[in-house]
Design a protein around this motif. Structure first.
Motif, PDB file in Angstrom:
ATOM      1  N   UNK A   6       0.851  -1.179   0.000  1.00 11.31           N
ATOM      2  CA  UNK A   6       0.000   0.000   0.000  1.00 11.31           C
ATOM      3  C   UNK A   6       0.891   1.234   0.000  1.00 11.31           C
ATOM      4  N   UNK A   7       0.611   2.188  -0.881  1.00 15.08           N
ATOM      5  CA  UNK A   7       1.345   3.447  -0.917  1.00 15.08           C
ATOM      6  C   UNK A   7       0.377   4.551  -0.518  1.00 15.08           C
ATOM      7  N   UNK A   8       0.763   5.336   0.495  1.00 12.85           N
ATOM      8  CA  UNK A   8      -0.142   6.394   0.939  1.00 12.85           C
ATOM      9  C   UNK A   8       0.594   7.477   1.712  1.00 12.85           C
ATOM     10  N   UNK A   9      -0.137   8.555   1.963  1.00  7.44           N
ATOM     11  CA  UNK A   9       0.333   9.626   2.820  1.00  7.44           C
ATOM     12  C   UNK A   9       0.291   9.050   4.243  1.00  7.44           C
ATOM     13  N   UNK A  43       4.525  16.712   3.225  1.00  2.00           N
ATOM     14  CA  UNK A  43       3.912  15.410   2.934  1.00  2.00           C
ATOM     15  C   UNK A  43       4.918  14.288   3.199  1.00  2.00           C
ATOM     16  N   UNK A  44       4.458  13.267   3.905  1.00  3.59           N
ATOM     17  CA  UNK A  44       5.254  12.065   4.177  1.00  3.59           C
ATOM     18  C   UNK A  44       4.517  10.903   3.519  1.00  3.59           C
ATOM     19  N   UNK A  45       5.181  10.214   2.620  1.00  2.00           N
ATOM     20  CA  UNK A  45       4.569   9.089   1.917  1.00  2.00           C
ATOM     21  C   UNK A  45       5.355   7.821   2.217  1.00  2.00           C
ATOM     22  N   UNK A  46       4.644   6.706   2.241  1.00  3.37           N
ATOM     23  CA  UNK A  46       5.314   5.441   2.484  1.00  3.37           C
ATOM     24  C   UNK A  46       4.663   4.300   1.744  1.00  3.37           C
ATOM     25  N   UNK A  52       2.326  -4.163   7.489  1.00  9.46           N
ATOM     26  CA  UNK A  52       2.219  -2.765   7.911  1.00  9.46           C
ATOM     27  C   UNK A  52       3.550  -2.088   8.134  1.00  9.46           C
ATOM     28  N   UNK A  53       4.640  -2.740   7.721  1.00  8.23           N
ATOM     29  CA  UNK A  53       5.974  -2.157   7.875  1.00  8.23           C
ATOM     30  C   UNK A  53       6.256  -1.218   6.712  1.00  8.23           C
ATOM     31  N   UNK A  54       6.870  -0.082   7.019  1.00  5.07           N
ATOM     32  CA  UNK A  54       7.251   0.868   5.976  1.00  5.07           C
ATOM     33  C   UNK A  54       8.495   0.328   5.276  1.00  5.07           C
ATOM     34  N   UNK A  55       8.374   0.049   3.972  1.00  2.00           N
ATOM     35  CA  UNK A  55       9.507  -0.493   3.221  1.00  2.00           C
ATOM     36  C   UNK A  55      10.171   0.566   2.340  1.00  2.00           C
ATOM     37  N   UNK A  56       9.473   1.653   2.066  1.00  2.09           N
ATOM     38  CA  UNK A  56      10.011   2.799   1.339  1.00  2.09           C
ATOM     39  C   UNK A  56       9.307   4.031   1.882  1.00  2.09           C
ATOM     40  N   UNK A  57      10.016   5.154   1.939  1.00  2.00           N
ATOM     41  CA  UNK A  57       9.359   6.376   2.377  1.00  2.00           C
ATOM     42  C   UNK A  57      10.061   7.596   1.805  1.00  2.00           C
ATOM     43  N   UNK A  77      14.047   6.951   1.773  1.00  3.50           N
ATOM     44  CA  UNK A  77      14.700   5.739   2.262  1.00  3.50           C
ATOM     45  C   UNK A  77      14.008   4.515   1.674  1.00  3.50           C
ATOM     46  N   UNK A  78      14.807   3.578   1.211  1.00  2.33           N
ATOM     47  CA  UNK A  78      14.289   2.345   0.632  1.00  2.33           C
ATOM     48  C   UNK A  78      14.985   1.177   1.321  1.00  2.33           C
ATOM     49  N   UNK A  79      14.206   0.290   1.901  1.00  3.20           N
ATOM     50  CA  UNK A  79      14.768  -0.847   2.613  1.00  3.20           C
ATOM     51  C   UNK A  79      15.306  -1.911   1.686  1.00  3.20           C
TER      52      UNK A  79
END
Length: 92
Positions: A6-9, A43-46, A52-57, A77-79
């Motif tokens: 899922x990509x969202x704010x 704006x912060x996007x992830x 539910x872990x942020x893998x890119x932001x 940042x990209x994991x």
């Protein structure tokens, strides 16, 4: 893009750890906290995986460029195992 991502704010607090791990590992977490982070226009996007872990932001801060409205990419940042193309979705 995988349907399990899922990509969202997202809230700024959700990107602190990924930013710290990728951009400032071994340094104080204060190094990834910026004054503009709390601005209502920032704006912060992830990209979040199924767990539910942020893998890119990415953080985008309102700015100007040659007098025009623009966005300044503050931090991205990209994991491991993640593709930054998730973030291109946001910028498109």
């Amino acid at each position: 893009m995988s349907t399990s991502t899922t990509v969202s704010n997202i809230a700024h607090t959700l990107i602190l750890q990924p930013h710290h791990q990728v951009l400032r590992q071994g340094l104080p977490i204060a190094g990834v906290i910026f004054t503009e982070d709390q601005d209502q226009k920032t704006r912060h996007y992830g990209a979040l995986n199924q767990q539910g872990e942020v893998i890119c932001c990415v953080t985008l801060i309102p700015s100007t460029w040659h007098g025009d409205v623009a966005w300044r990419l503050s931090a991205m940042a990209t994991g491991k195992g993640s593709i930054s193309l998730y973030l291109l979705y946001i910028l498109a």
